[in-house]
Design a protein around this motif. Structure first.
Motif, PDB file in Angstrom:
ATOM      1  N   VAL A 183       7.493 -16.638 -12.659  1.00 29.85           N
ATOM      2  CA  VAL A 183       7.874 -15.321 -13.177  1.00 29.85           C
ATOM      3  C   VAL A 183       9.159 -15.425 -13.988  1.00 29.85           C
ATOM      4  CG1 VAL A 183       8.596 -12.993 -12.570  1.00 29.85           C
ATOM      5  CG2 VAL A 183       6.702 -14.058 -11.340  1.00 29.85           C
ATOM      6  N   ASP A 184      10.120 -16.176 -13.472  1.00 28.54           N
ATOM      7  CA  ASP A 184      11.378 -16.357 -14.206  1.00 28.54           C
ATOM      8  C   ASP A 184      11.125 -17.022 -15.552  1.00 28.54           C
ATOM      9  OD1 ASP A 184      12.665 -15.296 -12.021  1.00 28.54           O
ATOM     10  OD2 ASP A 184      13.255 -17.229 -11.187  1.00 28.54           O
ATOM     11  N   TYR A 185      10.244 -18.020 -15.548  1.00 27.11           N
ATOM     12  CA  TYR A 185       9.931 -18.738 -16.787  1.00 27.11           C
ATOM     13  C   TYR A 185       9.335 -17.796 -17.825  1.00 27.11           C
ATOM     14  CZ  TYR A 185       7.763 -22.095 -19.973  1.00 27.11           C
ATOM     15  OH  TYR A 185       7.392 -22.797 -21.099  1.00 27.11           O
ATOM     16  N   VAL A 186       8.368 -16.984 -17.401  1.00 24.43           N
ATOM     17  CA  VAL A 186       7.713 -16.064 -18.329  1.00 24.43           C
ATOM     18  C   VAL A 186       8.680 -14.969 -18.771  1.00 24.43           C
ATOM     19  CG1 VAL A 186       5.815 -14.428 -18.606  1.00 24.43           C
ATOM     20  CG2 VAL A 186       5.442 -16.574 -17.400  1.00 24.43           C
TER      21      VAL A 186
ATOM     22  N   LYS B 232       4.337 -11.125 -19.808  1.00 21.57           N
ATOM     23  CA  LYS B 232       4.866 -10.773 -18.488  1.00 21.57           C
ATOM     24  C   LYS B 232       3.954  -9.760 -17.802  1.00 21.57           C
ATOM     25  CE  LYS B 232       8.920  -8.746 -16.238  1.00 21.57           C
ATOM     26  NZ  LYS B 232      10.293  -8.208 -16.458  1.00 21.57           N
ATOM     27  N   THR B 233       3.515  -8.766 -18.551  1.00 19.02           N
ATOM     28  CA  THR B 233       2.654  -7.728 -17.969  1.00 19.02           C
ATOM     29  C   THR B 233       1.357  -8.317 -17.433  1.00 19.02           C
ATOM     30  OG1 THR B 233       3.566  -6.116 -19.530  1.00 19.02           O
ATOM     31  CG2 THR B 233       1.495  -5.542 -18.440  1.00 19.02           C
ATOM     32  N   ALA B 234       0.738  -9.199 -18.225  1.00 22.55           N
ATOM     33  CA  ALA B 234      -0.527  -9.818 -17.811  1.00 22.55           C
ATOM     34  C   ALA B 234      -0.327 -10.726 -16.608  1.00 22.55           C
ATOM     35  CB  ALA B 234      -1.127 -10.597 -18.973  1.00 22.55           C
ATOM     36  N   LEU B 235       0.790 -11.416 -16.594  1.00 22.87           N
ATOM     37  CA  LEU B 235       1.068 -12.339 -15.494  1.00 22.87           C
ATOM     38  C   LEU B 235       1.213 -11.593 -14.177  1.00 22.87           C
ATOM     39  CD1 LEU B 235       1.799 -15.486 -15.153  1.00 22.87           C
ATOM     40  CD2 LEU B 235       4.129 -14.652 -14.886  1.00 22.87           C
ATOM     41  N   LEU B 236       1.930 -10.487 -14.211  1.00 20.40           N
ATOM     42  CA  LEU B 236       2.210  -9.747 -12.980  1.00 20.40           C
ATOM     43  C   LEU B 236       0.967  -9.102 -12.383  1.00 20.40           C
ATOM     44  CD1 LEU B 236       5.661  -8.136 -13.864  1.00 20.40           C
ATOM     45  CD2 LEU B 236       5.197 -10.126 -12.429  1.00 20.40           C
ATOM     46  N   ARG B 237      -0.107  -8.962 -13.172  1.00 20.02           N
ATOM     47  CA  ARG B 237      -1.350  -8.419 -12.629  1.00 20.02           C
ATOM     48  C   ARG B 237      -1.938  -9.334 -11.560  1.00 20.02           C
ATOM     49  NH1 ARG B 237      -3.294  -7.815 -18.191  1.00 20.02           N
ATOM     50  NH2 ARG B 237      -2.542  -5.829 -19.033  1.00 20.02           N
ATOM     51  N   ASN B 238      -1.648 -10.620 -11.668  1.00 23.13           N
ATOM     52  CA  ASN B 238      -2.194 -11.585 -10.720  1.00 23.13           C
ATOM     53  C   ASN B 238      -1.095 -12.240  -9.886  1.00 23.13           C
ATOM     54  OD1 ASN B 238      -5.211 -11.898 -11.580  1.00 23.13           O
ATOM     55  ND2 ASN B 238      -4.060 -11.937 -13.494  1.00 23.13           N
ATOM     56  N   SER B 239       0.055 -11.590  -9.819  1.00 21.35           N
ATOM     57  CA  SER B 239       1.199 -12.197  -9.148  1.00 21.35           C
ATOM     58  C   SER B 239       1.068 -12.174  -7.633  1.00 21.35           C
ATOM     59  CB  SER B 239       2.476 -11.457  -9.564  1.00 21.35           C
ATOM     60  OG  SER B 239       3.591 -11.980  -8.881  1.00 21.35           O
TER      61      SER B 239
ATOM     62  N   LYS C 273       6.861 -25.211 -12.182  1.00 26.37           N
ATOM     63  CA  LYS C 273       6.845 -24.346 -13.366  1.00 26.37           C
ATOM     64  C   LYS C 273       6.126 -25.059 -14.512  1.00 26.37           C
ATOM     65  CE  LYS C 273      11.252 -23.835 -13.836  1.00 26.37           C
ATOM     66  NZ  LYS C 273      12.531 -23.384 -14.428  1.00 26.37           N
ATOM     67  N   PRO C 274       5.707 -24.317 -15.547  1.00 25.10           N
ATOM     68  CA  PRO C 274       4.992 -24.941 -16.668  1.00 25.10           C
ATOM     69  C   PRO C 274       5.766 -26.059 -17.350  1.00 25.10           C
ATOM     70  CG  PRO C 274       4.725 -22.561 -16.747  1.00 25.10           C
ATOM     71  CD  PRO C 274       5.730 -22.838 -15.669  1.00 25.10           C
TER      72      PRO C 274
END
Length: 576
Positions: free
Chosen positions: A470-473, A453-460, A280-281
């Motif tokens: 995902v949990d972190y974001v 979260k929305t932007a992250l899930l585009r490339n999930s 995680k980050p």
């Protein structure tokens, strides 16, 4: 304290001079030639031809070496590290290792992976094309199914070598990661995994173009700047995608990049995820893995994240551009000492004739302070590369960490960061504009934390869930905070440490302080500052903060301003 600071142990000199830290490195797996090694902990030795003082019996299949004018003293983390790695994979008896690393007893180990058991029914296994310490790779041809008639590469991992729970988990995780991230054009294509009583079989695309290392050697040891840019863009593109998913490769080196075909413009593919892991980050890993010449300093100190991959990419870039290693020694101990203490040379040919942008690019990646290195996405926006590629922009997961820290900061620190953001250059602003656009600002030009979260899930992918990114974001996006416009986004997403790594950092800092003086500096009591920073009442604040405030007018001093930018840490205050 890192492993490399343990009691020095003398390590016998060896002629093997490459990879001390082994992985499931069947890098020849997908290339055309077999490259066996007589030593379980080593990759082939360095390039002999054309390099001064090169030993006559060195192999031509390894990275070009670099000779130093004077030998290093003989201290040595090497024996500790080799013992740890051997123990990790059950290569030594438990009492021969210096660091416990899990269960070493083979009795009762569950070696069932749940993979299909019909490998021999579907594939015809051909000749071996590569061998590593923990397995080997063969050519294969599909006999049935969608891949019927296709030539493939199959990595075979004998279960007999899985003598620890960690070795079993490494193989399981490799398959899981390959399955999750397959599809990116610069990552080797994974098809399926199989098993029987004796082996695990990982079926992948066959890359016929050979290793990046071989291409380097065929070009006389180095690339032109333009050709090196093409290679670096592909490497960074693959690594940026992996890091977004929360996957750190941990064994990036020229041997682990293959060309898809022998054509000059064929795509480069990252292979061998046998040592990869999730991170995680805000997480740090502590097990020492990788290859000696490419291992980052913080890996040897046993506290690292995705930044370690960026160091390895810096080493590759250095080799591409000048044909020699930035860190070299004749022994394992010397290699590690060089990585920890030595500075790479940029004075010898061909560096004086290369562009200042190329040198800056490599220097920033080879910064020993991992916090000052650029991320893969930032490296792609570096002036040396920014105009030489057309790569799909990816969200830089590091901005989530910086935004979280910004939101949790005091109001005074937010003002200081906004003052620093006003000094950003056009190059910096272009990177932040790309990231801001990816987050999908509304018509008013602002974003909410939910946009992260929305932007992250585009490339999930599945890897992103396994790494808990995902949990972190989700945690960051759930924080209560007003919407961010572009100006405040820059302040929130920037890294002070990365800016501190710039050659003109002093100019940025003084310019930012001038902005702060005009817009945010005011008289402030030490007690108020202590409260602002959240210091405990038991902390001797007058002693700690006395140089933060100017005595003349009670305003924040330049020293206090710079410290405030970094955020306050009370760790030094606990010393007796």
């Amino acid at each position: 304290m890192g492993l490399c600071h343990g009691k020095p142990i003398e390590v016998p000199s060896s002629n093997a001079e490459n990879s001390v830290v082994p992985g499931n490195s069947e890098h020849a797996a997908n290339s055309d030639a077999t490259k066996p090694s007589n030593f379980p902990f080593y990759s082939p030795s360095p390039l002999p031809s054309g390099f001064k003082n090169s030993p006559a019996n060195s192999s031509v299949t390894s990275t070009p070496l670099r000779f130093f004018k004077r030998p290093f003293p003989p201290p040595s983390p090497a024996k500790h590290i080799k013992a740890l790695l051997a123990r990790r994979h059950g290569a030594v008896k438990p009492n021969e290792a210096t660091i416990p690393e899990g269960s070493e007893c083979e009795v009762g180990l569950d070696k069932s992976f749940g993979f299909s058991k019909h490998f021999l029914q579907k594939f015809e296994l051909g000749e071996e094309v590569g061998r590593g310490h923990f397995g080997y790779t063969c050519l294969a041809k599909a006999k049935k199914g969608e891949l019927k008639g296709h030539e493939l590469a199959v990595k075979v991992i004998p279960k007999a070598k899985m003598t620890t729970t960690i070795a079993i988990e490494d193989a399981r995780r490799e398959v899981k990661i390959l399955h999750a991230i397959t599809g990116h054009k610069n990552l080797v294509q994974f098809y399926d995994a199989y098993e029987d009583d004796d082996n695990v079989y990982i079926v992948m695309e066959l890359c016929k173009g050979g290793e990046l290392l071989d291409r380097i050697l065929s070009r006389g040891g180095k690339y032109s700047e333009e050709d090196a840019k093409v290679v670096m863009v592909q490497i960074l593109s693959a690594v940026a995608f992996c890091h977004l998913q929360g996957v750190v490769h941990r064994d990036l080196k020229p041997e682990n990049f293959l060309f898809s075909s022998k054509e000059g413009e064929s795509q480069l593919k990252a292979i061998d995820f046998g040592l990869s892991d999730y991170v995680k980050p805000d997480e740090r890993l502590n097990d020492i893995v990788g290859s000696a010449y490419y291992v980052a300093p913080e890996v040897l100190h046993r506290a690292y994240g995705t930044e370690a991959d960026m160091w390895s990419i810096g080493v590759i870039a250095y080799i591409l551009l000048c044909g020699s290693r930035p860190f070299w020694a004749r022994t394992e101990s010397g290699i590690f000492r060089s990585v920890l203490k030595a500075e790479p040379s940029f004075e010898e040919a061909p560096w004086p004739s290369l562009s200042s942008e190329a040198k800056d690019f490599v220097k920033r990646l080879l910064n020993k302070d991992y916090r000052k290195r650029p991320t893969a996405v930032q490296a792609l926006s570096h002036p040396w590369l920014s105009n030489s590629h057309d790569v799909k922009n990816l969200l830089d997961i590091s901005i989530c960490k910086h935004i979280k820290a910004y939101i949790c900061s005091s109001s005074l620190r937010k003002l200081a960061l906004r003052a620093l953001a006003k000094t950003l250059t056009v190059v910096h602003l272009a990177y932040f504009q790309d990231q801001f656009t990816l987050l999908g600002p509304n018509k008013s030009g602002v974003i909410s934390l939910q946009n992260l979260k929305t932007a992250l899930l585009r490339n999930s992918t599945g890897a992103m869930k396994d790494s808990r990114v995902v949990d972190y974001v989700n945690v960051v996006s759930s924080l209560q905070y007003r919407k961010l416009n572009f100006e405040e986004f820059c302040a929130a997403a920037l890294s002070v440490y990365q800016m501190e790594g710039l050659e003109n950092w002093e100019e940025h800092a003084h310019s930012a302080y001038e902005n702060f003086e005009k817009d945010g500096n005011r008289s402030i009591m030490i007690e108020e500052l202590a409260s602002e920073l959240g210091l405990s009442p038991s902390v001797p604040v007058h002693v700690v903060l006395q140089d933060w405030i100017r005595h003349a007018d009670g305003k924040l001093s330049f020293t206090g301003f710079v410290r405030l930018l970094h955020g306050f840490s009370s760790r030094p205050l606990h010393k007796p």
